[in-house]
Design an enzyme around this catalytic site. Structure first.
Site, PDB file in Angstrom:
ATOM      1  N   TYR A  27       0.903  -1.300  -0.006  1.00 28.52           N
ATOM      2  CA  TYR A  27       0.255  -0.001  -0.055  1.00 28.52           C
ATOM      3  C   TYR A  27       0.824   1.334  -0.023  1.00 28.52           C
ATOM      4  O   TYR A  27       2.009   1.432   0.615  1.00 28.52           O
ATOM      5  CB  TYR A  27      -0.963   0.029   1.272  1.00 28.52           C
ATOM      6  CG  TYR A  27      -2.358   0.121   0.616  1.00 28.52           C
ATOM      7  CD1 TYR A  27      -2.811   1.218   0.129  1.00 28.52           C
ATOM      8  CD2 TYR A  27      -3.096  -1.118   0.884  1.00 28.52           C
ATOM      9  CE1 TYR A  27      -4.429   0.902  -0.102  1.00 28.52           C
ATOM     10  CE2 TYR A  27      -4.476  -1.171   0.359  1.00 28.52           C
ATOM     11  CZ  TYR A  27      -4.971  -0.027  -0.103  1.00 28.52           C
ATOM     12  OH  TYR A  27      -6.309  -0.096  -0.536  1.00 28.52           O
ATOM     13  N   GLU A  29      -0.354   4.923  -0.579  1.00 32.85           N
ATOM     14  CA  GLU A  29      -1.193   6.209  -1.035  1.00 32.85           C
ATOM     15  C   GLU A  29      -0.287   7.472  -0.981  1.00 32.85           C
ATOM     16  O   GLU A  29       0.370   7.559   0.207  1.00 32.85           O
ATOM     17  CB  GLU A  29      -2.295   6.270   0.091  1.00 32.85           C
ATOM     18  CG  GLU A  29      -3.467   5.417  -0.120  1.00 32.85           C
ATOM     19  CD  GLU A  29      -4.681   5.460   0.873  1.00 32.85           C
ATOM     20  OE1 GLU A  29      -4.684   6.363   1.641  1.00 32.85           O
ATOM     21  OE2 GLU A  29      -5.867   4.824   0.546  1.00 32.85           O
ATOM     22  N   ASP A 173      -7.430  12.536 -25.744  1.00 26.08           N
ATOM     23  CA  ASP A 173      -7.354  11.277 -25.274  1.00 26.08           C
ATOM     24  C   ASP A 173      -6.965  10.331 -26.313  1.00 26.08           C
ATOM     25  O   ASP A 173      -7.438   9.913 -26.987  1.00 26.08           O
ATOM     26  CB  ASP A 173      -8.957  10.651 -24.903  1.00 26.08           C
ATOM     27  CG  ASP A 173      -8.872   9.550 -24.368  1.00 26.08           C
ATOM     28  OD1 ASP A 173      -7.758   8.739 -24.450  1.00 26.08           O
ATOM     29  OD2 ASP A 173     -10.023   9.131 -23.678  1.00 26.08           O
ATOM     30  N   THR A 199      -4.639   5.290 -22.051  1.00 27.11           N
ATOM     31  CA  THR A 199      -4.469   4.009 -21.510  1.00 27.11           C
ATOM     32  C   THR A 199      -3.075   3.566 -21.723  1.00 27.11           C
ATOM     33  O   THR A 199      -2.422   3.925 -22.592  1.00 27.11           O
ATOM     34  CB  THR A 199      -5.539   3.220 -21.946  1.00 27.11           C
ATOM     35  OG1 THR A 199      -5.463   3.051 -23.266  1.00 27.11           O
ATOM     36  CG2 THR A 199      -6.939   3.538 -21.265  1.00 27.11           C
ATOM     37  N   LYS A 202      -3.034  -0.331 -24.645  1.00 26.54           N
ATOM     38  CA  LYS A 202      -3.508  -0.460 -26.000  1.00 26.54           C
ATOM     39  C   LYS A 202      -2.340  -0.404 -26.915  1.00 26.54           C
ATOM     40  O   LYS A 202      -1.367  -1.292 -26.761  1.00 26.54           O
ATOM     41  CB  LYS A 202      -4.737   0.586 -26.440  1.00 26.54           C
ATOM     42  CG  LYS A 202      -5.872   0.481 -25.608  1.00 26.54           C
ATOM     43  CD  LYS A 202      -6.925   1.531 -25.920  1.00 26.54           C
ATOM     44  CE  LYS A 202      -8.411   1.176 -25.342  1.00 26.54           C
ATOM     45  NZ  LYS A 202      -8.253   2.038 -23.807  1.00 26.54           N
ATOM     46  N   ARG A 208      -2.421  -3.176 -18.152  1.00 31.04           N
ATOM     47  CA  ARG A 208      -3.882  -2.218 -17.986  1.00 31.04           C
ATOM     48  C   ARG A 208      -3.734  -1.158 -17.056  1.00 31.04           C
ATOM     49  O   ARG A 208      -3.490  -1.276 -15.925  1.00 31.04           O
ATOM     50  CB  ARG A 208      -4.741  -3.176 -17.707  1.00 31.04           C
ATOM     51  CG  ARG A 208      -6.127  -2.916 -18.319  1.00 31.04           C
ATOM     52  CD  ARG A 208      -7.124  -3.920 -17.825  1.00 31.04           C
ATOM     53  NE  ARG A 208      -8.256  -3.825 -18.757  1.00 31.04           N
ATOM     54  CZ  ARG A 208      -8.415  -4.238 -20.109  1.00 31.04           C
ATOM     55  NH1 ARG A 208      -7.772  -4.933 -20.419  1.00 31.04           N
ATOM     56  NH2 ARG A 208      -9.473  -3.875 -20.730  1.00 31.04           N
TER      57      ARG A 208
END
Ligand SMILES: Cc1ncc(COP(=O)(O)O)c(C=O)c1O
Length: 424
Positions: A27, A29, A173, A199, A202, A208
């Site tokens: 973790y 954050e 985008d 992203t 692709k 991902r």
């Protein structure tokens, strides 16, 4: 199987190793050196490495690699740039835009903002006259230039001229075309947009995930933009980053900086052109008559009514998967669309070239012939049952299963990731 879904790709063994690693257990954050948890020394190094590689690759001042995926990344950008109810302009879904570009009613982007949607002209290209008219009338805070099923180059220069006229932020985008931007096969958004989103799974060929980039133009428009974007991602919309993904992005960034990746982008374009040629030779119609990117849209309306669902299913039976898609001015319905979206990033990763594209194009055309008579009923009430029956009949169609045998034999020779790239 042969995958022709334009938004899919195969990541390298190195990227997959990172994604499968124990980095996912931590973790962290916050941002490097500003974490809410201890024990993040290595995580900090990895995140900074990913950021620095991308900054170098795109020659930009600021990158955030924490968005979980493209949709959350777009949410974060809007959250940073707009108040609820302010105006967002984007390309209509039916014209090849994405749900997160302001699709009305069902999406957050269409509900929380005043969404104004632009479309295409009669050549199936973005209608810049309309974009300008709408922008002057609605004075959007954000204009999004991006594509999911639009096969032509996005003219970021024209978008920026319009955005400048009304003082809007231009968000590019480039999720679909990042790989082509990197190889120089698509106009770069970096000199024109204020914020760029992509992203990473692709044409960028990473894990991902997503990245948000603030350009020099973005900083010139608002020097606080990098901080606003970071705050919108965390704590605005997300909690702990997916560290395994960020490591994968760092690796993909290095791969994308290589000579081989340039070749990869060029080959995507060559393969797309080769597929366009064979499909047209076989008498099939393409939206806008071709492609300038990695994808094309078959327009099946001259063959029969509402054939997209049937063709996509039949192709799947034959060992080739692509997706049904609406075409501009869709005459049937978004649920039973008249088009098929086809892309080459994945088969290019497998090392296929123009010869293989001709083989695949011929198989697609053969399957079109097999289902050509299976038009959707005009009566909406009959459609669901019709498709159900169609699927039952065609799941064991002899001609399709014969193609499947050929496809299987053919595909065996192409590894999912052709180049055995090693992490330097
Ligand atoms: C242009 C564009 N933006 C955003 C997204 C959303 O990405 P994700 O599916 O990772 O949320 C996609 C995905 O298809 C896309 O094509």
């Amino acid at each position: 199987m042969i995958g022709l879904i334009p938004s899919e790709n195969h990541a390298s063994p190195a990227v997959r190793l990172a994604v499968a690693s124990t980095l996912s257990s931590k973790y962290s954050e916050g941002y490097p050196h500003r974490r809410y948890y201890e024990g993040n020394q290595i995580i900090d190094e990895i995140e900074l490495e990913a950021i620095n590689r991308l900054k170098k690759l795109f020659k930009v001042p600021h990158v955030n690699v924490q968005p979980y995926s493209g949709s959350p990344a777009n949410s974060a950008i809007y959250f940073a740039l707009m108040e609820p109810g302010e105006t967002l302009m984007g390309l209509k879904l039916a014209s090849g835009g994405h749900l997160t570009h302001g699709h009305p009613k069902v999406t957050f982007s269409g509900r929380f903002y005043n969404s104004v949607q632009y479309g295409l002209n009669d050549k199936a290209r973005i209608d810049f006259e309309q974009v300008e008219k709408l922008a002057l009338k609605h004075r959007p805070k954000v204009i999004v230039a991006g594509n999911t099923a639009y096969p032509f180059e996005l003219n970021f220069k024209k978008f920026s001229e319009i955005a400048d006229k009304v003082g809007a932020y231009l968000v590019a985008d480039i999720s679909h075309v990042t790989g082509l931007v990197i190889s120089g096969d698509h106009l770069s958004p970096f000199p024109y947009a204020n914020v760029v989103m992509s992203t990473t799974h692709k044409t960028f060929r990473g894990p991902r995930g997503a990245m948000i980039i603030v350009t020099n133009r973005g900083v010139a428009k608002d020097k606080d933009l990098p901080g606003k974007i970071d705050k919108a991602v965390f704590p605005g919309l997300q909690g702990g980053p997916h560290n395994e993904t960020i490591a994968g992005i760092a690796i993909a960034a290095q791969e994308a900086s290589s000579e081989q990746f340039q070749e990869y982008g060029h080959q995507i374009r060559k393969n797309t052109n080769a597929l366009v040629v064979i499909l047209k030779e076989r008498g099939l119609k393409l939206v806008g008559d071709g492609s300038e990117t990695h994808l094309m849209l078959l327009d099946l309306t001259e063959i029969g009514f509402g054939l997209g669902t049937q063709l996509a299913f039949a192709l799947d039976v034959a060992g080739i998967y692509a997706n049904k898609n609406t075409i501009p001015d869709e005459p049937c319905s978004p649920f039973y669309p008249s088009g098929l979206r086809i892309g080459t990033p994945l088969v290019t990763t497998r090392g296929m070239k123009a010869v293989e594209m001709r083989k695949i194009g011929n198989w697609i055309a053969d399957v079109v012939e097999i289902v050509a008579q299976e038009e959707l009923p005009q009566d909406k009430k009959l459609r669901h049952q019709f498709i159900k029956n169609f699927k039952q009949r065609y799941a064991s169609n002899k001609a399709l299963l014969e193609i499947r045998v050929e496809v299987k034999k053919f595909a065996k020779d192409y590894k999912l990731f052709a180049d055995e790239w090693q992490l330097a």
